[in-house]
Design an enzyme around this catalytic site. Structure first.
Site, PDB file in Angstrom:
ATOM      1  N   LYS B  93       0.858  -1.191   0.000  1.00  0.00           N
ATOM      2  CA  LYS B  93       0.000   0.000   0.000  1.00  0.00           C
ATOM      3  C   LYS B  93       0.893   1.240   0.000  1.00  0.00           C
ATOM      4  CE  LYS B  93      -3.831   1.845   2.877  1.00  0.00           C
ATOM      5  NZ  LYS B  93      -4.571   1.607   4.146  1.00  0.00           N
ATOM      6  N   SER B 169      -9.482   1.665   3.354  1.00  0.00           N
ATOM      7  CA  SER B 169      -8.610   2.398   2.453  1.00  0.00           C
ATOM      8  C   SER B 169      -7.586   1.517   1.727  1.00  0.00           C
ATOM      9  CB  SER B 169      -7.872   3.483   3.232  1.00  0.00           C
ATOM     10  OG  SER B 169      -7.004   2.910   4.178  1.00  0.00           O
ATOM     11  N   SER B 193      -9.602  -0.549   7.672  1.00  0.00           N
ATOM     12  CA  SER B 193      -9.061  -0.311   6.329  1.00  0.00           C
ATOM     13  C   SER B 193      -8.367  -1.507   5.685  1.00  0.00           C
ATOM     14  CB  SER B 193      -8.083   0.866   6.349  1.00  0.00           C
ATOM     15  OG  SER B 193      -8.781   2.068   6.179  1.00  0.00           O
TER      16      SER B 193
END
Lengths: 106, 518
Positions: B93, B169, B193
């Site tokens: 990420k 996210s 997330s």
């Protein structure tokens, strides 16, 4: 309920936050803030024992789980020039900024 | 079966046994990514571009990956141990720093930032032999549950139906893993997330205990809530990834100095004798209706059915199901999070000022304060601005007793719910999310409704306890649904036991054979 974040209060917050907003952005963000505060007001409904501690962490850190404190020693970065390369504007090893607000002393 | 379809465990076994080279595995992945991912996200990119592609990536670092793979192959040729993740392609990420690569947080304000160091979690994965394919997309600074807020467009899409969001996210992470673009992705979880996008994309998502994995090199959002953790297609891969990432780190004083169990061995111990709690407080949702009133209603039957089905399957293997566990403060998780996370976000976001690194406004008139304002105004999207403003308001001296301090006390009560529950049971079984993945554009813009998608997960971040979301089948529209377990502090081993047992118990189900049509 009347709006908690009035346009005046909002302008003050924007100044404190070091932001600048277009009129359209300001309208959207102020509305979202007031909507979020409606959700936040749910918290008022909970009867709180005055003894309830404020938790800044969920997990407790007993000494057995806590890392030992490091020695307080200076560690030289192997390549300071590399760190400076991430700065937007550099001259002679210094970071360049516009004039810093100040008052000249008499 | 193509190499890109293998699990991390299988890849590492084959690479270590010299059945395949790390480079062959990597090239298989790169070719697949070229086929399914489409154009990477970029600042100013078209959100509607290639709507049938996944768009998981911001930066693909193929050359760096080829060098890593060649090094793994050289190690193996020399008879050395190349590590438990030898040759396993992974994604990261783009909220973690990786040395000499762009580390953007999906924000214009860091779009030009080349990290001078590597995050501990990434470092440990690479030291174990993993090959980093590149950096994947997310909501700007992790602030969202859909990925639509990324400054790097097009945003990731759900591999099961590209008209739907992947969740957030860690949406690029979940989409990449579901679309076979890397066996594991490193994500972060501040309010769900990792686990929400895992549920939306039909993969395994683990939020470890706060402090189990170092946050060094993680671009901070809510420092008391952020947890790095893996997304993967199998429970074993999740255990394998945590195994190498967990443990103390001299660079993060909140990384607990506790031994790391052998998670793969623990995972296979079965669930006989484990007590699993069900709480009615996780079987209903609260949300703000169109009039701005908070409304409560039961969860959809299709989601509850998955939870009861899991309970029955685990009971059949010897677990004891305990119903009626009271978690009375669950519904206050989101309101408290609205306060606590915003205060922490506002504090963390003050460092972006156009001076030390990142975006600087080209506007040259004015003094230093004007440079701060202009750089932040031009560099931040709507979500960071919103969070800074809310964080400053609720922590201001005259309001903090009413808001911030009150929220911290309610955090204590949420923690007490878990402490109380874990005196009765070893784990809690809950749904992952109140709904399957919503359509792109369906919620975006309504910051309150978006936040409520996390309501069944955020309590774990307040309490710090670990949680895992597992794929539990598809709804009638073919979208994944998830189930979720919470366990006490540092009991990820229990989560893996439950997850693995559930995976085994559902291995023959028809939905396990269905893959996203890419």
């Amino acid at each position: 309920m009347s709006e908690e974040i009035t346009p005046e209060l909002f302008t003050h917050l924007v100044e404190l936050a070091a932001l600048e907003l277009t009129a359209e952005e300001a309208e959207y963000l102020r509305k979202q803030l007031n909507n979020q505060l409606k959700a936040i007001h749910e918290l008022q409904a909970i009867p709180l024992d005055p003894q309830t501690p404020a938790a800044s962490h969920g997990v407790s850190y007993p000494p057995a789980a806590s890392p030992a404190l490091r020695e307080d020693e200076i560690l030289r970065h192997p390549n300071p020039a590399r760190l400076l390369r991430t700065a937007p504007e550099v001259a002679d090893g210094y970071i360049v900024v516009p004039e810093i607000p100040h008052q000249d002393l008499k | 079966m193509e190499f890109f379809e293998l699990s991390a465990q299988e890849i590492a076994r084959k690479v270590r046994a010299r059945e395949v080279t790390a480079l062959e595995v990597l090239e298989s992945h790169l070719a697949h990514i070229a086929k399914v991912d489409g154009s990477p996200g970029r600042v100013g990119g078209d959100p509607q571009a290639e709507p049938d592609k996944i768009h998981a990536f911001i930066t693909l670092t193929a050359d760096r990956a080829r060098k890593q793979a060649a090094a793994i192959d050289a190690q193996i040729a020399a008879g050395q141990d190349a590590g438990p993740l030898a040759g396993v392609p992974i994604t990261v990420k783009d909220i973690f720093t990786v040395e000499d690569t762009p580390s953007t947080a999906a924000s214009k304000i860091l779009a030009n930032f080349i990290a001078p160091y590597t995050a501990t979690a990434v470092d440990r994965l690479e030291a174990a032999g993993a090959i980093v394919l590149g950096k994947v997309n997310l909501d700007e600074f992790t602030f969202g549950s859909s990925n639509e807020s990324s400054a790097f467009q097009p945003a990731p899409r759900n591999p099961w139906n590209t008209d739907h969001v992947p969740g957030g996210s860690s949406g690029g992470s979940a989409a990449a893993v579901a679309a076979f673009e890397g066996a594991i992705s490193l994500g972060t979880d501040t309010a769900g997330s990792i686990r929400l996008p895992a549920a939306y994309c039909g993969v395994v998502g683990l939020k470890p205990t706060y402090g189990r994995v170092s946050r060094y090199g993680l671009i901070a959002f809510g420092s008391s809530l952020d947890c790095p953790g893996p997304l993967s297609r199998t429970v074993a891969d999740s255990a394998l990834a945590l195994q190498v990432m967990a443990g103390a780190d001299p660079h993060d004083s909140t990384a607990a100095n506790l031994p790391v169990p052998d998670y793969l061995a623990e995972m296979e111990k079965g669930v006989r004798g484990l007590k699993i709690g069900l709480s009615p407080d996780y079987f209903r949702i609260t949300y703000m209706d169109s009039n701005g009133s908070l409304t409560e209603q039961p969860l959809p039957a299709a989601i509850l059915q998955k939870v009861y089905d899991a309970a029955e399957r685990l009971a059949a293997q010897g677990a004891e199901i305990v119903e009626g566990i009271a978690m009375p403060h669950t519904k206050f998780g989101i309101p408290a999070y609205f306060v606590i996370s915003r205060v922490e976000a506002a504090s963390n976001l003050h460092r972006y000022d156009g001076v030390k690194y990142g975006y600087r406004s080209p506007e040259r008139s004015g003094d230093l304060r004007s440079l701060y304002r202009k750089s932040r105004a031009e560099g931040f999207g709507a979500q960071p601005k919103l969070r800074i403003l809310m964080g400053m308001y609720v922590s201001a001296a005259q309001y903090s007793e009413q808001y911030y301090n009150r929220a911290l006390k309610i955090r204590s009560l949420i923690r007490q719910d878990f402490d109380q529950a874990f005196t009765q049971v070893d784990a809690l079984l809950t749904p992952s999310t109140p709904s399957p993945a919503f359509r792109m554009g369906g919620v975006f813009g309504d910051s309150v409704l978006m936040q409520y998608a996390d309501q069944l997960l955020v309590t774990g971040n307040h309490a710090g306890v670990p949680g895992i979301s597992l794929p539990a089948g598809l709804d009638e529209a073919g979208l994944p649904l998830g189930i979720h377990f919470f366990a006490p502090d540092y009991r990820e081993d229990t989560l893996f036991r439950l997850g693995y047992a559930y995976e085994q118990a559902t291995a023959a189900e028809a939905w396990r054979k269905v893959k996203p049509a890419l």
